[in-house]
Write a protein that holds these residues in place. Structure first.
Motif, PDB file in Angstrom:
ATOM      1  N   HIS A  13      27.570  52.658  40.864  1.00  0.00           N
ATOM      2  CA  HIS A  13      28.640  53.332  41.607  1.00  0.00           C
ATOM      3  C   HIS A  13      28.781  52.683  42.988  1.00  0.00           C
ATOM      4  CE1 HIS A  13      28.913  56.435  38.530  1.00  0.00           C
ATOM      5  NE2 HIS A  13      27.599  56.506  38.556  1.00  0.00           N
ATOM      6  N   THR A  14      29.459  51.542  42.999  1.00  0.00           N
ATOM      7  CA  THR A  14      29.655  50.801  44.241  1.00  0.00           C
ATOM      8  C   THR A  14      30.696  51.491  45.120  1.00  0.00           C
ATOM      9  OG1 THR A  14      29.178  48.754  43.065  1.00  0.00           O
ATOM     10  CG2 THR A  14      30.266  48.558  45.207  1.00  0.00           C
ATOM     11  N   GLU A  15      30.380  51.586  46.409  1.00  0.00           N
ATOM     12  CA  GLU A  15      31.326  52.163  47.356  1.00  0.00           C
ATOM     13  C   GLU A  15      32.266  51.064  47.852  1.00  0.00           C
ATOM     14  OE1 GLU A  15      31.815  55.237  48.251  1.00  0.00           O
ATOM     15  OE2 GLU A  15      30.228  56.021  46.959  1.00  0.00           O
ATOM     16  N   TYR A  16      33.561  51.270  47.684  1.00  0.00           N
ATOM     17  CA  TYR A  16      34.555  50.303  48.127  1.00  0.00           C
ATOM     18  C   TYR A  16      35.346  50.851  49.303  1.00  0.00           C
ATOM     19  CZ  TYR A  16      33.942  47.398  43.944  1.00  0.00           C
ATOM     20  OH  TYR A  16      33.439  46.565  42.977  1.00  0.00           O
ATOM     21  N   GLU A  20      39.966  48.122  48.297  1.00  0.00           N
ATOM     22  CA  GLU A  20      39.086  47.043  47.860  1.00  0.00           C
ATOM     23  C   GLU A  20      38.907  47.023  46.346  1.00  0.00           C
ATOM     24  OE1 GLU A  20      34.774  45.049  49.132  1.00  0.00           O
ATOM     25  OE2 GLU A  20      35.304  47.086  49.788  1.00  0.00           O
ATOM     26  N   ARG A  21      38.817  48.178  45.734  1.00  0.00           N
ATOM     27  CA  ARG A  21      38.649  48.236  44.277  1.00  0.00           C
ATOM     28  C   ARG A  21      39.829  47.564  43.577  1.00  0.00           C
ATOM     29  NH1 ARG A  21      35.395  51.259  41.113  1.00  0.00           N
ATOM     30  NH2 ARG A  21      34.797  52.592  42.878  1.00  0.00           N
ATOM     31  N   ARG A  22      41.024  47.836  44.049  1.00  0.00           N
ATOM     32  CA  ARG A  22      42.227  47.229  43.447  1.00  0.00           C
ATOM     33  C   ARG A  22      42.212  45.717  43.650  1.00  0.00           C
ATOM     34  NH1 ARG A  22      47.205  48.534  41.573  1.00  0.00           N
ATOM     35  NH2 ARG A  22      48.933  47.134  42.062  1.00  0.00           N
ATOM     36  N   VAL A  24      39.532  43.773  43.977  1.00  0.00           N
ATOM     37  CA  VAL A  24      38.530  43.197  43.080  1.00  0.00           C
ATOM     38  C   VAL A  24      39.050  43.125  41.649  1.00  0.00           C
ATOM     39  CG1 VAL A  24      36.229  43.533  42.085  1.00  0.00           C
ATOM     40  CG2 VAL A  24      36.588  43.879  44.538  1.00  0.00           C
ATOM     41  N   MET A  25      39.779  44.158  41.227  1.00  0.00           N
ATOM     42  CA  MET A  25      40.357  44.141  39.883  1.00  0.00           C
ATOM     43  C   MET A  25      41.344  42.988  39.729  1.00  0.00           C
ATOM     44  SD  MET A  25      40.971  48.237  39.201  1.00  0.00           S
ATOM     45  CE  MET A  25      41.844  47.911  37.669  1.00  0.00           C
ATOM     46  N   ASP A  28      39.389  39.665  39.751  1.00  0.00           N
ATOM     47  CA  ASP A  28      38.677  39.577  38.472  1.00  0.00           C
ATOM     48  C   ASP A  28      39.617  39.080  37.382  1.00  0.00           C
ATOM     49  OD1 ASP A  28      36.115  40.276  39.158  1.00  0.00           O
ATOM     50  OD2 ASP A  28      36.307  42.387  38.623  1.00  0.00           O
ATOM     51  N   GLU A 152      28.397  41.309  43.866  1.00  0.00           N
ATOM     52  CA  GLU A 152      29.321  41.078  42.752  1.00  0.00           C
ATOM     53  C   GLU A 152      29.111  39.739  42.061  1.00  0.00           C
ATOM     54  OE1 GLU A 152      32.992  43.370  45.108  1.00  0.00           O
ATOM     55  OE2 GLU A 152      32.813  41.174  45.078  1.00  0.00           O
ATOM     56  N   ARG A 236      35.959  40.484  53.447  1.00  0.00           N
ATOM     57  CA  ARG A 236      34.853  40.836  52.545  1.00  0.00           C
ATOM     58  C   ARG A 236      33.707  39.828  52.580  1.00  0.00           C
ATOM     59  NH1 ARG A 236      34.952  42.944  47.518  1.00  0.00           N
ATOM     60  NH2 ARG A 236      34.914  40.863  46.583  1.00  0.00           N
TER      61      ARG A 236
END
Length: 481
Positions: A13-16, A20-22, A24-25, A28, A152, A236
């Motif tokens: 459960h990484t805290e973004y 940031e999550r979007r 990374v997606m 990726d 990551e 980042r």
């Protein structure tokens, strides 16, 4: 147990930060898809040589002695020549143009191989193919290190490396399918169709890269990233000064650093522990088996389990070393044990080659040796971790140097220790594997000490937080090694 569960929850459960999550997606999807497809086709084009060799090319072109190994040497020489220039070119040419262009070149050269009539022609083609493929592996690791954080990076490096192994694995099944469906179609043998189809597969991936690959966070113009996401991508990763590599001082810095000698030496040694798999020894063993005659489909399909094991091992160790806060050095000791065990198994089996159990032992040894592929992702991720606070081109050149140093040795190593004429037992190579495995565990221990010491020094001088490749109980770990 409670401490382990806490670490596991923290890992999963990484805290973004907001947005940031979007981000990374997105990276990726667009970076990993192109990099993995590129590496997949790269290894598909490389591994098809051994597949073609055991599927009729040897007899059709009149191969003698160690000419198969000589072809691999020509490829490796080109690969070595292209390493540093290719990786340094990323400082001047956008990766979005450079990577796909090289793909088009090696895809075309792969298709041209279908027209050859003697081994010497393949030697010339593979030399130039090696130059074109020179930037793929280390260039991609440089890009991954530019976009991803330490937490990551291991998993992404593992996925990237596994894609190459998938190319090796699927190549055997492709050759089997081609041989059964296209052999003698339009007057071409199955192995010639293999080169044509593998080359054609490469071109669409290159076109995808021209359109969607995002370069680096500092230079990206990707249309699918917003201005805020571009700023976040830069924030980042550590801010380091961009320096031009064309200076005497730069090269003095590289050659006088422990990063260069430590990580280049590591990959020179570790790269040779992959020799069982990288040189297609299982297929050559089956082709020259002292008592059994294997069919073409068996020669192509049975060895595919080696990269399959490698995929599982790579993903397992990449994920585990991320979870263990980047303790990539663990893989070095694991690989050393595997290298000694598998070599001993083959040497023991060679004493009674007519025994049915001998074949079972050798098959088991080669499948077990596939686990050694885990060192690719973890060791290049280790270098990226250790050099995260160095300037970009310093890191790029060391990454390129790792692959360059390994391939300088590979250029003659396979001929001396794993020549096709030495099949099926490769006894000289087995003893060389044992020696390299012992050297690897010693080198890994020394390099992990230098890395921990450097991390502590950086934290004391600059007041930086402890990076992921250094655990808080490092003194205890150092004593237990």
């Amino acid at each position: 147990m409670a401490g382990f569960k806490s670490k596991l929850r923290d890992y999963l459960h990484t805290e973004y930060r907001p947005g940031e999550r979007r981000l990374v997606m997105k990276i990726d999807f667009f970076i990993l898809t192109f990099c993995c497809l590129s590496y997949f086709t790269n290894y598909l084009d490389r591994s098809n040589l051994t597949n073609a060799y055991v599927s009729g090319m040897k007899e059709d072109l009149g191969f003698v002695g160690d000419q198969l190994n000589q072809i691999n040497t020509c490829f490796t020489v080109g690969y070595v020549i292209g390493q540093l220039p290719a990786n340094m070119s990323l400082h001047y040419i956008k990766p979005r143009y450079f990577f796909p262009s090289m793909m088009v070149i090696w895809g075309c050269l792969t298709m041209i191989t279908a027209s050859v009539h003697r081994p010497q022609s393949i030697m010339a083609i593979r030399f130039f193919q090696g130059i074109a493929e020179a930037t793929t592996f280390v260039g991609t690791h440089y890009i991954l290190g530019s976009w991803y954080t330490e937490r990551e990076l291991g998993k992404r490096s593992g996925i990237f490396t596994a894609s190459g192994l998938a190319g090796t694995m699927i190549g055997g099944f492709i050759q089997t399918g081609i041989y059964q469906s296209l052999h003698e179609k339009n007057g071409l043998t199955g192995w010639r169709w293999l080169f044509i189809i593998d080359g054609l597969i490469t071109i669409p991936v290159a076109i995808y890269g021209f359109v969607f690959f995002p370069d680096t966070p500092q230079t990206t113009t990707a249309f699918y990233l917003t201005a805020a996401e571009k700023e976040l991508a830069i924030a980042r990763v550590p801010a380091v000064e961009e320096r031009s590599p064309v200076s005497l001082g730069f090269f003095k810095k590289v050659l006088s650093s422990w990063y260069w000698w430590g990580f280049v030496g590591l990959w020179i040694i570790a790269g040779e522990t992959e020799s069982f798999s990288a040189n297609g020894l299982m297929a050559l063993y089956m082709k020259s088996h002292p008592t059994n005659k294997f069919a073409v489909w068996q020669l192509n399909n049975y060895p595919t389990a080696v990269p399959a094991v490698g995929i599982v091992s790579t993903l397992f160790w990449a994920t585990l070393t991320d979870f263990l806060r980047g303790k990539r050095w663990l893989v070095g000791h694991f690989i050393a044990i595997i290298g000694v065990v598998t070599s001993a198994m083959v040497l023991a089996a060679s004493r009674d080659p007519a025994n049915a159990a001998s074949t079972t032992v050798v098959f088991a040894a080669y499948y077990l040796a596939g686990t050694v592929y885990a060192c690719q992702a973890t060791f290049f991720a280790w270098c990226n971790d250790a050099m995260r606070y160095e300037d970009h081109m310093f890191r790029a050149v060391v990454l390129a140097g790792m692959n360059l140093g390994s391939n300088v040795i590979n250029a003659w190593w396979s001929i001396v220790f794993y020549g096709a004429s030495m099949a099926p037992w490769f006894k000289r190579g087995m003893w060389a594997m044992i020696a390299m495995s012992i050297a690897l565990t010693i080198w890994t221990g020394g390099l992990s000490f230098l890395d921990r010491r450097n991390s502590k020094r950086r934290e004391m001088v600059h007041g930086e937080s402890t990076p992921v490749n250094v655990d808080v109980d490092v003194d205890v770990d150092a004593k237990s090694v």
